[in-house]
Design an enzyme around this catalytic site. Structure first.
Site, PDB file in Angstrom:
ATOM      1  N   HIS A 302      19.810  48.732  48.101  1.00  0.00           N
ATOM      2  CA  HIS A 302      19.168  47.541  48.649  1.00  0.00           C
ATOM      3  C   HIS A 302      19.632  46.333  47.835  1.00  0.00           C
ATOM      4  CE1 HIS A 302      16.330  45.258  50.956  1.00  0.00           C
ATOM      5  NE2 HIS A 302      15.604  44.930  49.906  1.00  0.00           N
ATOM      6  N   LYS A 334      24.978  43.024  49.479  1.00  0.00           N
ATOM      7  CA  LYS A 334      24.389  41.683  49.409  1.00  0.00           C
ATOM      8  C   LYS A 334      25.086  40.792  48.391  1.00  0.00           C
ATOM      9  CE  LYS A 334      19.749  43.158  50.855  1.00  0.00           C
ATOM     10  NZ  LYS A 334      19.968  44.619  50.936  1.00  0.00           N
ATOM     11  N   PHE A 398       9.403  43.361  52.479  1.00  0.00           N
ATOM     12  CA  PHE A 398       8.086  42.802  52.168  1.00  0.00           C
ATOM     13  C   PHE A 398       7.023  43.571  52.943  1.00  0.00           C
ATOM     14  CE2 PHE A 398       9.496  38.152  51.108  1.00  0.00           C
ATOM     15  CZ  PHE A 398      10.036  38.602  49.919  1.00  0.00           C
TER      16      PHE A 398
END
Length: 410
Positions: A302, A334, A398
């Site tokens: 992640h 990312k 989240f």
């Protein structure tokens, strides 16, 4: 249980408008992060983002498909076009009643919502577009793709923040395994680079403030990481029942063998301090895949570049894999394309599948200063050729939403 193959890939990312340029950019360790160009970000805490630049949707889409649609839906249609063409399913004469679409989005058409809210305040309710609701809702990308190709199987949207598209792929996998469909178009799309989104994430201090050097801002697992960088784009994949794919002579990139979903049950934005949810989701995905931790050679993390997430994810990996964690290749997509929120899992899944298919993993860009809390092999510097038997892709969102996908070479 029926087996699931990956037979088509489509991507629109800050590194390019097709899978080929996306993958090449990842292997080069390219930068997709720049100062925000869609509006003036001067007053914002964070002024950088990973944007789709010089995008020409007419390259693949009919102008009628683009008109009145929010960018997130256009991105999904564009990436879906590539994935469908790549898979060859249209030429195969598939049973469209047994093919479905599940495309995720974390926040859907927020740009449309912002625009029409301004219209409401400035001109009154009578001037608000009748297309507001069907344009902004997150499920419209799934609906539009199903309409375009006439697919009448399972069709809906998954929304679970930054884990959305990984959950979508997992649910699509289950539809095939359980016999509800033979083929699924799935993934995620997001167009969140708007003033309201940037202001919200900036107010949380979740974003990097390295505004003067955007190319160095996203630095997962590095000791000087200071927040994530928001990105946009779409990733779409074609999943297909294995025998169905073989029968039509499809190219098979990899087999999707495992999926799991868990909750941290801890905090609205912060990960579980002991990484329990992340540990459980990886453990259960391996159990679902019926493979041991020793068979995993690569993890697409992640890896957000936030202080808490990267440490907690590292801890969870070490908890599950023990000493073997230090032998795993781990990288963060990312670091190059920022965080595509609800679409991040899908574009990272594509990177994971291509890693297995080609036997090479991309580097983690900007990993320069080791952090004692993040002491694993994050593939610094350059891409690495290596045999990969199986790999996993992690996504955490989240609300404490966790998803993990496991693919293996076929």
């Amino acid at each position: 249980m029926r087996q699931v193959a990956v037979t088509g890939l489509g991507a629109l990312t800050p590194l390019g408008d097709e899978v080929r340029t996306y993958w090449a950019g990842l292997l080069e360790g390219a930068n997709g992060i720049h100062r925000v160009e869609k509006f003036d970000p001067s007053e914002f805490y964070c002024q950088i983002a990973a944007q789709i630049r010089e995008f020409k949707p007419e390259k693949r889409l009919d102008p009628k498909e683009i008109r009145k649609q929010d960018p997130y839906a256009v991105y999904a249609l564009y990436a879906a076009d590539e994935a469908v063409r790549d898979s060859g399913i249209l030429e195969a004469g598939i049973d469209k009643t047994r093919a479905g679409v599940i495309i995720a989005s974390g926040i859907g058409g927020i740009g449309t919502l912002e625009r029409e809210q301004a219209v409401l305040l400035e001109k009154g309710p009578g001037r608000v577009s009748p297309y507001l609701v069907p344009t902004m809702i997150p499920d419209m990308a799934s609906g539009l793709v199903s309409m375009k190709y006439g697919l009448m199987g399972p069709n809906f949207c998954v929304v679970s923040a930054c884990a959305s598209s990984s959950h979508a792929i997992g649910v699509a996998m289950r539809a095939i395994q359980y016999g509800e469909a033979d083929l699924m178009i799935t993934g995620g799309s997001e167009a969140p680079i708007t003033p309201l989104s940037l202001a919200g994430f900036s107010s949380m201090r979740a974003l990097s403030s390295r505004n003067s050097e955007p190319e160095r801002a996203s630095r997962p697992f590095d000791a000087e990481r200071d927040g994530f960088v928001m990105g946009e784009g779409a990733g779409i994949v074609i999943l297909e029942e294995l025998e169905h794919a073989k029968k039509r002579g499809a190219r098979i990139y990899a087999e999707l063998v495992g999926y799991a979903a868990t909750a941290d049950a801890h905090h609205i934005t912060a990960p579980h301090p002991e990484g329990l949810g992340a540990y459980l989701v990886m453990k259960r995905a391996l159990e679902d895949a019926k493979i041991s931790p020793d068979e995993i050679d690569y993890i697409n993390a992640h890896g957000t570049s936030t202080p808490l997430n990267d440490k907690v994810e590292t801890d969870a990996i070490k908890k599950l894999f023990g000493q073997r964690a230090y032998k795993l290749a781990i990288s963060s997509t990312k670091s190059m394309i920022g965080h595509l929120l609800g679409a991040s899992g899908a574009v990272e899944f594509i990177a994971t599948v291509l890693s297995v298919y080609h036997g090479v993993v991309h580097p983690t860009r900007n990993y320069e200063k080791p952090d004692p809390d993040c002491d694993l092999d994050y593939v610094p510097g350059s891409a690495r050729e290596m045999p990969i038997r199986a790999a996993m892709s992690n996504s955490f969102g989240f609300g404490g939403h966790n998803a993990c996908l496991v693919v293996k070479k076929i």
